[in-house]
Structures are given as structure tokens and as C-alpha cells.
Write an enzyme that holds these catalytic residues in place. Structure first.
Site, PDB file in Angstrom:
ATOM      1  N   GLU A  60       0.973  -1.450  -0.248  1.00 53.88           N
ATOM      2  CA  GLU A  60       0.035  -0.413   0.310  1.00 53.88           C
ATOM      3  C   GLU A  60       0.941   1.310  -0.014  1.00 53.88           C
ATOM      4  O   GLU A  60       0.335   2.115  -1.194  1.00 53.88           O
ATOM      5  CB  GLU A  60      -1.179   0.106   0.792  1.00 53.88           C
ATOM      6  CG  GLU A  60      -2.137  -0.793   0.869  1.00 53.88           C
ATOM      7  CD  GLU A  60      -2.844  -1.119   0.203  1.00 53.88           C
ATOM      8  OE1 GLU A  60      -3.400  -0.015  -0.516  1.00 53.88           O
ATOM      9  OE2 GLU A  60      -3.808  -1.766   0.269  1.00 53.88           O
ATOM     10  N   ARG A  72       0.415   4.269  -3.613  1.00 50.13           N
ATOM     11  CA  ARG A  72       0.157   4.840  -3.006  1.00 50.13           C
ATOM     12  C   ARG A  72       0.707   6.182  -2.794  1.00 50.13           C
ATOM     13  O   ARG A  72       0.852   6.855  -3.399  1.00 50.13           O
ATOM     14  CB  ARG A  72      -0.977   5.162  -1.360  1.00 50.13           C
ATOM     15  CG  ARG A  72      -2.206   3.713  -1.805  1.00 50.13           C
ATOM     16  CD  ARG A  72      -3.232   3.822  -0.347  1.00 50.13           C
ATOM     17  NE  ARG A  72      -3.796   2.470  -0.299  1.00 50.13           N
ATOM     18  CZ  ARG A  72      -5.445   2.148  -0.175  1.00 50.13           C
ATOM     19  NH1 ARG A  72      -6.011   4.006  -0.352  1.00 50.13           N
ATOM     20  NH2 ARG A  72      -5.997   1.575  -0.620  1.00 50.13           N
ATOM     21  N   ASP A  85      -5.367  -9.913  -8.079  1.00 49.44           N
ATOM     22  CA  ASP A  85      -5.110  -9.324  -9.172  1.00 49.44           C
ATOM     23  C   ASP A  85      -4.279  -8.376  -9.747  1.00 49.44           C
ATOM     24  O   ASP A  85      -3.749  -8.799 -10.886  1.00 49.44           O
ATOM     25  CB  ASP A  85      -6.503  -8.612  -8.897  1.00 49.44           C
ATOM     26  CG  ASP A  85      -5.945  -7.798  -7.374  1.00 49.44           C
ATOM     27  OD1 ASP A  85      -4.971  -7.738  -7.181  1.00 49.44           O
ATOM     28  OD2 ASP A  85      -6.614  -6.810  -6.931  1.00 49.44           O
ATOM     29  N   GLU A 100     -12.744  -0.716 -10.050  1.00 51.01           N
ATOM     30  CA  GLU A 100     -12.535  -1.014 -11.284  1.00 51.01           C
ATOM     31  C   GLU A 100     -13.065  -0.734 -12.216  1.00 51.01           C
ATOM     32  O   GLU A 100     -12.611  -1.677 -13.676  1.00 51.01           O
ATOM     33  CB  GLU A 100     -11.712  -2.801 -10.564  1.00 51.01           C
ATOM     34  CG  GLU A 100     -10.949  -2.511  -9.852  1.00 51.01           C
ATOM     35  CD  GLU A 100     -11.368  -2.117  -8.380  1.00 51.01           C
ATOM     36  OE1 GLU A 100     -10.346  -1.867  -7.967  1.00 51.01           O
ATOM     37  OE2 GLU A 100     -11.300  -2.180  -8.048  1.00 51.01           O
TER      38      GLU A 100
END
Length: 579
Positions: A192, A196, A324, A457
């Protein structure tokens, strides 16, 4: 404001699409800027029938044209002895001719509405949670979800820049320069923090050219590097910023997560390219090179990896949660490297994983919705996460660089899957999607986990499909989703998620990626293709655009010069030019 002022505003607004802004600062571009503004204004008038009052404005505009032409001649005269002088008239004319102008009033109107949504979200965050990671709109306070690194500020930098929210961008930049510190005794998610914080900083640097963002990106990368100090090169997923201590979540039984470990390459490779220091690329890429040695023919991996041995230790095979973005980054790392031989192994692995994807495709009854199932050992589960709705966009992106047969196959599957994803939204009373869906015989789709946490998404895939097909249906679907967000999640103090998409019950969180991804992809869905051209930029999994740079061998990084595209124009020009 009078009409003359509005015409000037139109020219400036259109010029904003020719970002990055640092082009404006260069003397050799100044003459081009003046030509551009005039050209855009005439293009806007050319498609309108003019009133008598507008005729008067045009007379004034002609006087302005003459003045600007004289200014250009003066500038060129002063620049004759400059090393950065304009080479000839052809360059100026070509620059003006290449501009793609968005003349669709509906797209402009919708873009303005989305920009207003971003401004509302950002202003709410500034008011109630400044410096915190995320805003809790209902209780009007902030929460440090990611260790107190100002995640919403850093995540929003490029969205503010692209939307032209200059004052907000400058305040965010000032906070990054003066208040963003990584000297904290806190444990963070390596993944993360990479996508980010590091991704947001690198994107802001690539867009603005401001080195404060690159310096901060390098600072956080140095803090994260100990995560890769494992025998296999597979990183631990959690790290203490002060001491470099690493671990994995207890629920993973000591294992690292596939999506986490395999979705940090774009950012670390980009940092090596910008700093000419190969250590970042070498650390992050060792993971992929290790997996490449024993990559299965169907390209599918379970979600758990052992960081000590490098072995696959089980778990489900999924294009949803925890699997993913590994598959996404295989394709995007190849694109990031400008599709050179040095990155061919990424494309090879991605194509294998698309063979595996085909084996997981199923159809519902009675309506034949195409969906992606999940596997656990030999068992197949008829379940699809909304997270997996990034796949249609990935397939569309992959189709643009495939041969005729493969391209049609990828694009056709993308169109089928995005129809399913859109119906995730349309099938609920709120017209917002739940977290996942089940497909049972005779039922088509039924929502499983009922919350909506503002995920991007499906909108991301609509953006890619619109870019590559030009089909406005995808814009209409995106607009419907945006209106559902406005109707169900906008409150006076920001935007919230939903605890239940069937009842509309609200939660108390505004996700940082709502500003970074959801609103940005919506904005780009109604912007010209020249805004963040996919020929010249690649998005990380947090929607931070990074410049595509020709990839070279690791040992050459310290001596090489970056090769950036010359213009920020779209693929409509059909031309690649480099400095």
C-alpha cells in the site's frame, strides 16, 4: 464576466490538456504556446454560427491575433542566439496542428461535474482531516489507515494536477515538502505504501517536474528496501519504517501475498530510471525473474508465496483479491519498458497468464453473463470479485499491442466482461456494485458481500475500452455509475461508502483511492485521448500515471540518459517522437 473573458478561458482550458506544465517554462516553447491559444480559439469559433455581438468580439480577436503574431516575431528575434531557439516554422506549425481539441459539450459538462465532485471531496478532507491518511465524513475527523503518511494528500496530487486545481495542488505540494516525514516508529504495508505514497510522488514528479516529489519518493523507497532482504527475493509484506523489521500478516501463516509481492515493480523500476540508481529495480524485479524460472504454462499462481524458499504454498487462484494486480503488472511493466527486449519476459509471462484466464471464464444462466471464476485446488467457485473488473481494461490494453488474431480475441472478451461488471452496478437498487457476486444456475448473478467501498475497477475498464474503441456507450455507463455515487454517497462533508448496496445504508469512510482512482478515471473517461496519452504513460494499480521510458539493462542505468516522449499528445497523431 463578459464574452471576451469566456473566450480567453476556453483557450486556457484547452491549453491545460497540453500538460506537463514545465513545457511552458521553457523559452523554446513560448512561441508555440501563443500559436496554440490562437489556434484553439479559431477552432472553437469555426463550429458555431455567430451572432452580431460575436462578430464584434471576432474583430477584437483579430487585433489580438496580430498582436500575438508580432510578439512571436519579437520572441524569435530575441532567441536567435539561444541554444534553445526554435529551429524553423515547421516545428511551430506542426505543434499547433497536432493539438486535439475536445469539442463535445456533453463531455465537457460531465467533466466539470466530476471536477466539482473532486473539489467537494478534497475540500472536505482539507477541512476535517488535513494531514491524516483518510477522512471519516460522518464523524468529521481523520484516521491514519496507512501509518499517518498523509495518504489522501499524496494519492490526490496527480488528480489535482490533471484537473487543473492549481491552488489545491500547491497546498498539497507544500505539505509534502514541509510535513511529510517517514521517520516514524510505525508498521506499514509495503504494498500500500508503494502504490499510494511512492506511486503518487513519482507521478507528481513526472507531471510537474518538481524534484521535491522525486526526493520524497527516494526517501520512502530507501525505508522500504529491507522488505526484500529474503533468501528468495520475495518481499515481506509488512515493515517497520524506523527499524526495518519485517513480517507477514498472521492470517497468511507467514506467507507473502502474490498481488503484494508482484505489484511493486512499476514504482521501483521508475525510481531507478529517474535516479539512475539500479538498486530499486534490482530488488523489485528479482521477484518476477525468480517466478519466471518456473512459471507454469497456464500462467496462474496461487495467492501465497513463501519468502524464505520462494515456493508456491497454496491458496486460491484468482483475478480478484490478493491475486489481481500481479497479472496487471506483468503487462504494464512490459509497456513501461517501451516493449524492448529487456522486458520481453514480462510479456511472455502475461500471455501465458491470459491462457490461464481463458480456462477460468464461464457463462451464467439464463442470460450468459461472462464471468471469471476462482479455483482452489481442483475445486472451481462461481464467484467473481468487483476487484476482478480491472481485467476488461487490462485485456483492452493488451489488445492494443497484440497481433490481429489475439487482439480481436482479447478485445471481445474485454467487452463481454465489462458488460457483466456494469451489471454488477445495475442489478442493485442503489445502482452501485457490491464487493463480490455469485453465479448460481438459473440466477445469473446475486450480490454476495453487500458493501460498496468506492472501488474504481469497473470505471477503469470503461476508460480503457472507450480509449481503444471510441464507443461512447462506455462513457454513458460510466456516467450512470457516477450519478449513482452522487445520489447515494455524497454528503455535506465528503463522500462515503455504503454498508449495503441493497438498502443504501452509509458507512463512515472516504477512501483515498476514491480521489486517486475513481474520480480520476471518470474525469479521463470524458477527456480527450491526448490527456495522459496511453502511448506515453502507464498507470500503476493506484491509477498514478508514470512516463514510459525505454528500458535498458540494469548495469547501464547509472550511465544512461532517459528517453522521454517529446509531446504529451494522444495516439490519434500516429507519431512517436523523442528527444
Amino acid at each position: 464576466m463578459g464574452k471576451k473573458s469566456s473566450y480567453s478561458s476556453s483557450s486556457i482550458s484547452a491549453w491545460r490538456y497540453l500538460q506537463p506544465r514545465y513545457y511552458i517554462k521553457r523559452p523554446k516553447r513560448l512561441a508555440m504556446v501563443l500559436i496554440v491559444c490562437v489556434s484553439l480559439t479559431w477552432l472553437l469559433y469555426d463550429r458555431k454560427s455567430l451572432s452580431t455581438g460575436q462578430q464584434d468580439d471576432i474583430l477584437k480577436l483579430k487585433e489580438e491575433v496580430t498582436r500575438l503574431q508580432n510578439s512571436i516575431e519579437d520572441i524569435k528575434g530575441h532567441m536567435k542566439d539561444s541554444a534553445e531557439s526554435i529551429q524553423n516554422e515547421d516545428e511551430v506549425n506542426k505543434f499547433a496542428k497536432d493539438i486535439y481539441v475536445d469539442e463535445d459539450p456533453i463531455s465537457k459538462q460531465r467533466r466539470d461535474k466530476i471536477k466539482d465532485a473532486m473539489l467537494h471531496a478534497w475540500t472536505s478532507y482539507e477541512t476535517y482531516a488535513w494531514g491524516k491518511d483518510e477522512l471519516k465524513p460522518q464523524s468529521m475527523n481523520g484516521v491514519d489507515s496507512f501509518g499517518g503518511l498523509g495518504a489522501t494528500i499524496v494519492d490526490s496530487l496527480d488528480t489535482l494536477f490533471v484537473m487543473g486545481l492549481d491552488d489545491q495542488f500547491n497546498r498539497a505540494r507544500e505539505w509534502v515538502a514541509e510535513s511529510l516525514s517517514f521517520d516514524k516508529n510505525i508498521e506499514v504495508s509495503v504494498f500500500e505504501t508503494t502504490i499510494r505514497v511512492m506511486g503518487g510522488l513519482l507521478s507528481a514528479y513526472d507531471l510537474s517536474g518538481d524534484k521535491v516529489f522525486l526526493e520524497k519518493a527516494r526517501e520512502i523507497a530507501d525505508k522500504l528496501l529491507p522488505a526484500w532482504n529474503t533468501p528468495s527475493g520475495i518481499p515481506y509484506n509488512r515493515l517497520n519504517l524506523a527499524f526495518g523489521n519485517t513480517n507477514n500478516p498472521g492470517w497468511a501463516r507467514g506467507n507473502s501475498i502474490l498481488a503484494d509481492s508482484g505489484s511493486e515493480q512499476l514504482e521501483f523500476i521508475a525510481l531507478s530510471q529517474r535516479t539512475k540508481d539500479p538498486k530499486y529495480q534490482e530488488k523489485a524485479e528479482k521477484v518476477i525473474k525468480g517466478l519466471h524460472k518456473s512459471f507454469p504454462d497456464d500462467g496462474l499462481l496461487p495467492i501465497y508465496l513463501n519468502p524464505l524458499t520462494g515456493t508456491q504454498t497454496g491458496g486460491s487462484v484468482t483475478f480478484g483479491a490478493m491475486g489481481d494486480s500481479f497479472y496487471e503488472y506483468l503487462l504494464k511493466a512490459w509497456i513501461q519498458g517501451n516493449k524492448t527486449e529487456a522486458v520481453a519476459f514480462y510479456r511472455e509471462m502475461w500471455e501465458k497468464s491470459m491462457i490461464g484466464l481463458q480456462s477460468m471464464i464461464k457463462k451464467s444462466t439464463p442470460s450468459s453473463f461472462t464471468y471469471i471464476s476462482e479455483k482452489l485446488g481442483n475445486a472451481v467457485f462461481d464467484k467473481m470479485d468487483e476487484l476482478a473488473c480491472f481485467v476488461p481494461g487490462m485485456l483492452a490494453l493488451g489488445s492494443s499491442t497484440s497481433g490481429p488474431g489475439e487482439a480481436e480475441k482479447y478485445l471481445s472478451l474485454a467487452e463481454e466482461l465489462v458488460w457483466t461488471c456494469y451489471n454488477f452496478y445495475q442489478s442493485t437498487p442503489t445502482k452501485l456494485a457490491g464487493e463480490n457476486y455469485y453465479f448460481r444456475d438459473g440466477e445469473d448473478m446475486s450480490v454476495g458481500t453487500t458493501w460498496n467501498i468506492q472501488r474504481p475497477e469497473t470505471i477503469e475498464s470503461l476508460f480503457y475500452l472507450w480509449r481503444f474503441t471510441g464507443n461512447k456507450t462506455y462513457q454513458e455507463w460510466g456516467w450512470n455509475i457516477f450519478q449513482a455515487f452522487e445520489n447515494n454517497t455524497r454528503i455535506e462533508t465528503g463522500y462515503v461508502g455504503l454498508k449495503d448496496v441493497t438498502t443504501g445504508k452509509k458507512d463512515n469512510m472516504m477512501q483515498s483511492y476514491f480521489l486517486s482512482e475513481t474520480l480520476k478515471y471518470l474525469y479521463l473517461l470524458f477527456s480527450p485521448s491526448s490527456v495522459i496519452s496511453l502511448d506515453e504513460w502507464v498507470f500503476n494499480t493506484e491509477a498514478h500515471p508514470l512516463r514510459i521510458v525505454t528500458r535498458i539493462a540494469n548495469e547501464e542505468i547509472g550511465h544512461a540518459k532517459e528517453v522521454f516522449p517529446r509531446h504529451l499528445h494522444g495516439r490519434k497523431e500516429g507519431r512517436f517522437e523523442y528527444k
